[in-house]
Design an enzyme around this catalytic site. Structure first.
Site, PDB file in Angstrom:
ATOM      1  CD  GLU A 147      -3.161   0.722   2.205  1.00  0.00           C
ATOM      2  OE1 GLU A 147      -3.434   1.682   2.734  1.00  0.00           O
ATOM      3  OE2 GLU A 147      -3.541  -0.529   2.123  1.00  0.00           O
TER       4      GLU A 147
ATOM      5  CG  ASP B 268      -2.341  -1.067   5.313  1.00  0.00           C
ATOM      6  OD1 ASP B 268      -1.331  -1.409   5.272  1.00  0.00           O
ATOM      7  OD2 ASP B 268      -2.621  -0.181   5.871  1.00  0.00           O
TER       8      ASP B 268
ATOM      9  CE1 TYR C 252      -3.677  -2.556   8.548  1.00  0.00           C
ATOM     10  CE2 TYR C 252      -5.540  -3.510   9.595  1.00  0.00           C
ATOM     11  CZ  TYR C 252      -5.140  -2.863   8.787  1.00  0.00           C
ATOM     12  OH  TYR C 252      -5.778  -2.296   7.773  1.00  0.00           O
TER      13      TYR C 252
END
Length: 707
Positions: A17, A113, A310
């Protein structure tokens, strides 16, 4: 670099990303040779999207007429969606397209992601470039080298995430439909830009409703008799009438109070759960004053630096396979903290492990790499959040907090009084939390805590007690802070949702911060002393909007349906049909403004409030607005738009002076007009032609003048 041309030279193309994530992945894979916008080596090409490369096109991409905002052009419902790439990102898209087309690339790995938006970012690029090569999915919750390596050992087919992509696409297209149509509809009706959003507007409605509750609140006093027994104080019942409380005070003062009952209960406060994004944002707002967006930005940076997992998760639990590594991670977390309680660390993994409560990602954790990191070099905001994660991890697996609660009932002259006390039996996880909070510069306010009571027994008497009346006042609802608004967004509409609903509330943990920021950016809300308040324009907007647009319950229902699309319980076309139906109904229902609301949107202050001229169609007054010059009569529709293509092509602005000349004389002399043909400038007279439906412009030149 010299590349082999043989067909047996096979490469995998990895698309991340962001460039920082791409470089971290490339390091693990051994792709160290730099190209223009990518890295190569070890049988891999690694590149990145730089965020949203491909986005939904604006309305005017479907038809030039949508360049102007008109009621008669609504609703705008694209049959086939169009996409666009911004000029500053076109180069990176070209890099990706060329890499996809290389004959030695046999497959593509989506390493964006691991969530709904990451899936959308990759798929739009993949589709836009017309790529047909097989795709796989890297799904990892950490950027640590070991996690990346494990992720590549267990790549999954990209088709496993087709439903996630459809849900992301539906979310994007639904927001476009509601945002474009509702914003244009109400902006045209009330003659100024009024931003309306599928999730943003119901969130604004929460702010407005709270402000109305505060304004309507009437403060009322109450009176509580209190009795001083020497070593402790007992309270009677609250009274609205001061005389009633004074009567009890007078009757008991100097008399004897007798203990009627003593109840002792042992109570347990379980350790707090780990953080998901929303609870972390709320806590960071309470402790540090961070906005939700700041917290998300800091966490994204920590994730990319491999110091945290994350962040965009809605789970507060871990999976069973993580239990074995918890003791070492807790030790690491304790080692980075700047304080010590001297207490032995306890690790009870059962408190935080539950496979059934982990969705796409587990709870947010610090990673093992914090031990080697130079934490002093981190920005202060990132460091604060990292310590917060470490403290929460240690607390979550720690021992429970135990205390004994004592409730004593006393009687004095036939009146009841109550005293409460609390004795800590085992500090447990609260020892860590208290030690941490003592290190903070701005220590959070403590809730009122009951002190320990002396040993008391039934029948025990206290002579010559002293009594008083304590005056208090009912409190109004508090204005929303970022903390409490996030909580309200998370639970909005949940009472109207089925108990097994997979998604409740407004937005998702990943999108709520952006929604709040947009409210502030568009002037619909404002921040003041850590409070989020609706601006005057926001209050007016909610007043004119129908319930179907501003209802938190309805929007929560759409979020639930998006989750159903993601889980396969609802098709994408079914979801979008509902959004389209809502949009059509909205436009049909609101073809004219409500006269009673026009005063909420007065003409801009100053010279703009004065008429610019007379309308050539109906004779009404033409006034200046944000987007141009408009007849004040709602049913007329005459408008001179600032973003007119005629003036834009000549690199000139439709100013108030020019508009006044066109309205007064039908013509306006102008110099410095740009010629697209020659690249030079010239002078001419702009002539306005009013057809009754449209306004056109043409040029007239003096004899001998050259264009």
């Amino acid at each position: 670099m010299h590349r082999k041309k043989r067909r047996d030279y096979i490469l995998k193309l990895i698309i991340a990303e962001k460039s920082s994530v791409g470089q971290a992945i490339a390091f693990v894979l051994g792709a160290t040779e730099r190209g223009d916008g990518y890295l190569e080596g070890g049988g891999y090409l690694v590149s990145w999207c730089a965020g949203h490369l491909v986005e939904l096109a604006q309305a005017e991409a479907y038809d030039e007429k949508y360049g102007k905002w008109r009621y008669e052009d609504l609703p705008i419902l694209p049959e086939h969606w169009k996409y666009t790439v911004s000029r500053e990102k076109a180069k990176q898209l070209k890099v990706l397209r060329e890499l996809m087309k290389r004959p030695e690339v046999d497959s593509i790995v989506n390493a964006c992601d691991a969530g709904r938006e990451g899936e959308l970012i990759f798929r739009l690029v993949y589709e836009y470039c017309g790529c047909k090569k097989p795709m796989q999915r890297l799904w990892t919750s950490s950027m640590e080298e070991s996690a990346i390596a494990e992720g590549f050992r267990s790549l999954r087919p990209g088709t496993d995430y087709d439903r996630l992509y459809r849900a992301a696409l539906c979310r994007s297209q639904a927001d476009w439909l509601v945002g474009i149509n509702a914003t244009r509809l109400f902006s045209v009706l009330y003659r100024q830009t009024l931003n309306v959003g599928r999730v943003m507007t119901p969130t604004l409605a929460l702010l407005v409703q709270r402000e109305q509750e505060i304004a309507a609140f009437v403060r009322e006093p109450f009176y509580t008799p209190e009795m001083d027994c020497g070593t402790f104080t007992a309270s009677g019942e609250k009274h609205k009438d001061r005389k009633a409380a004074e009567s009890i005070r007078s009757a008991c003062n100097g008399k004897t109070a007798v203990v009627k009952s003593v109840e002792r209960q042992k109570k347990t406060v379980a350790p707090p759960r780990l953080y998901d994004l929303t609870t972390l944002q709320r806590e960071a707002n309470r402790l540090f004053g961070f906005t939700a967006q700041q917290t998300l930005d800091y966490m994204q940076s920590l994730y990319e630096k491999k110091l945290a997992t994350y962040p965009r998760t809605d789970s507060r639990y871990l999976t069973e396979d993580m239990a074995a590594g918890l003791p070492a991670l807790v030790e690491t977390a304790a080692a980075v903290l700047l304080f010590s309680t001297g207490a032995k660390l306890s690790v009870d993994a059962r408190r935080v492990v539950d496979n059934s409560k982990v969705t796409d990602h587990h709870a947010i954790l610090p990673t093992g790499q914090v031990k080697e990191a130079d934490l002093a070099a981190l920005p202060a905001g990132e460091r604060s959040l990292l310590f917060l994660l470490a403290v929460r991890l240690i607390c979550a697996v720690g021992e429970p907090h135990l205390y004994a609660e004592t409730v004593v009932m006393l009687d004095c002259e036939g009146h009841s009084f109550t005293a409460k006390g609390k004795t800590v039996l085992q500090n447990g996880w609260k020892a860590i939390e208290s030690a941490y909070r003592a290190t903070l510069n701005n220590k959070p306010e403590k809730d009122g805590e009951d002190k320990a009571l002396p040993e008391l027994s039934e029948g025990q008497a206290f002579a010559n007690v002293r009594t008083a009346v304590k005056e208090g006042f009912t409190s109004p609802p508090k204005a929303y802070s970022e903390d409490t608004l996030l909580k309200a967004m998370e639970t909005a509409g949940s009472e109207d949702m089925p108990e097994d609903a997979e998604r409740k509330g407004l937005g998702t943990p990943a999108t709520r911060a952006g929604i709040i920021e947009k409210l502030v950016k568009t002037g619909l809300a404002e921040r003041k002393n850590r409070q989020l308040l609706p601006a005057k324009k926001g209050v007016s907007l909610i007043a004119v909007l129908p319930e179907v647009v501003k209802s938190p319950a309805l929007t929560a229902e759409w979020e639930h349906r998006l989750k159903q699309v993601e889980r396969g319980g609802l098709s994408g076309p079914e979801f979008m049909a509902g959004i389209a139906e809502l949009t059509v109904s909205l436009v049909k229902s609101y073809s004219a403004p409500n006269p009673g609301f026009m005063s909420l949107f007065p003409a801009p202050v100053g010279s703009r409030s004065e008429p610019v001229g007379i309308c050539p169609r109906c004779g009404g007054k033409v006034r200046e607005g944000k987007k141009g010059f408009f007849c004040e009569k709602q049913d007329c529709g005459f408008a001179l738009w600032r973003d007119n293509r005629f003036f834009a092509s000549k690199k000139k602005e439709l100013t108030r002076t020019v508009a006044a000349a066109l309205l007064g004389e039908g013509r306006a002399p102008m110099s410095g007009l740009y010629s697209e043909k020659t690249g030079k400038t010239y002078s001419a007279v702009v002539v306005m032609e009013n057809t009754g439906k449209y306004v056109n412009f043409k040029l007239e030149f003096e004899k001998g003048a050259k264009k």
